[in-house]
Write an enzyme that holds these catalytic residues in place. Sequence first.
Site, short mmCIF file in Angstrom:
data_model
loop_
_atom_site.label_atom_id
_atom_site.label_comp_id
_atom_site.label_asym_id
_atom_site.label_seq_id
_atom_site.Cartn_x
_atom_site.Cartn_y
_atom_site.Cartn_z
N CYS A 16 0.86 -1.18 0.00
CA CYS A 16 0.00 0.00 0.00
C CYS A 16 0.90 1.24 0.00
O CYS A 16 2.12 1.14 0.13
CB CYS A 16 -0.90 0.00 1.23
SG CYS A 16 0.04 0.10 2.79
N HIS A 78 4.15 2.09 11.84
CA HIS A 78 3.06 1.88 12.80
C HIS A 78 2.87 3.06 13.74
O HIS A 78 1.86 3.15 14.42
CB HIS A 78 3.35 0.62 13.63
CG HIS A 78 3.77 -0.54 12.80
ND1 HIS A 78 5.10 -0.88 12.59
CD2 HIS A 78 3.04 -1.41 12.07
CE1 HIS A 78 5.16 -1.93 11.78
NE2 HIS A 78 3.92 -2.27 11.45
N GLU A 130 1.06 -0.33 16.53
CA GLU A 130 0.20 0.79 16.17
C GLU A 130 -0.72 1.17 17.33
O GLU A 130 -0.94 2.35 17.61
CB GLU A 130 -0.65 0.45 14.94
CG GLU A 130 -1.50 1.63 14.50
CD GLU A 130 -2.55 1.29 13.46
OE1 GLU A 130 -3.64 1.91 13.49
OE2 GLU A 130 -2.30 0.43 12.61
N THR A 168 -5.82 0.71 12.28
CA THR A 168 -6.12 0.85 10.85
C THR A 168 -6.13 -0.47 10.09
O THR A 168 -6.61 -0.52 8.95
CB THR A 168 -5.10 1.78 10.16
OG1 THR A 168 -3.79 1.19 10.26
CG2 THR A 168 -5.10 3.17 10.78
N ASN A 228 -2.80 -7.02 9.06
CA ASN A 228 -3.74 -7.04 7.93
C ASN A 228 -3.66 -8.34 7.14
O ASN A 228 -4.66 -8.80 6.61
CB ASN A 228 -3.53 -5.80 7.04
CG ASN A 228 -2.32 -5.90 6.15
OD1 ASN A 228 -2.39 -6.41 5.05
ND2 ASN A 228 -1.19 -5.40 6.63
#
Length: 329
Positions: A16, A78, A130, A168, A228
């Site tokens: 990403c 993070h 994070e 996130t 993720n």
Amino acid sequence: MVGAKEVLLAEPRGFCAGVDRAIEIVERALAKFGAPIYVRHEIVHNTFVVNDLKAKGAIFIEELDEVPPGATLIFSAHGVSKAVQQEAERRGFAIFDATCPLVTKVHVEVAKLAKEGYEFLMIGHKGHPEVEGTMGQLSEGIHLVEDEGDVAKVAPRQTEKLAVVTQTTLSVDDAAGIKAAIKARFPQVREPKQQDICYATQNRQDAVKILAPQVDLVIVVGSPTSSNSNRLRELADRLGTPAYMVDNALELKQEWFADAARVGLTAGASAPEVLVDEVIARIRQLGAVAVRKMDGIEETIKFPLPKGLKIDAATGLEIAVRKAPETGH
């Protein structure tokens, strides 16, 4: 024994914009200042990426006392707590902040609403860097909820000004369930204007929802520490398709493919495409004869680099000379 005949590639998958930016910050710092460059925590949660940067001269640390005076220090994608940020500044390191801008957005929201007297419920996984960074934006008044059971037990000091923030990289569906439980108990809770779960996490999960019902097996390329990536595997499993997560092609097991005529393949947001290519090559060795890419969202987002590491595309020269430590936020 019947093996895989076709590989269906999820779209989007892999890197990403926040991961791209974080890796580029380390590489540019190495190119400009030379090795070693110190990075607090793994820059992104991927074994291949971390080992590649180690080979180029990055040193990954967890405690700031591992960093020598005068060194260049990079905060991972993070994010970090206020205490870590302030301690790094006090020690006089040259700092570049590779915190993903979408994580920084959450930090800014927390700081802004805290000044207005808000307390927070944070949906996230305990111990994830994070979560530690976001909760560490405040010294008090932010409470972690990992599941719907935690919502019943949480005890904020007041409920008139209560806001919810989210890690996130969570499962969109899991977070929605926890958020619904929060709203049921605290109807006045304030939600962010835009959801905290990032666009890349959402897009990769949406792609798996389309992919999983079309295949007999899902392979997720990602490291065990990648939140993720873990969520992608869990999602495919939940949709009824057997799913495995691998760090690289060497971890694939032939027996997984015994009854899988069609294999779905995706990658977490911190997994480079080179690993996907190696997995495809291995599945071809196991009998796959076709690779087909799904239709999907094309991601065009790109985040700017910190001052002092920006290069003018036309001249190849640095845009701004770094005169002071760059702290971000």
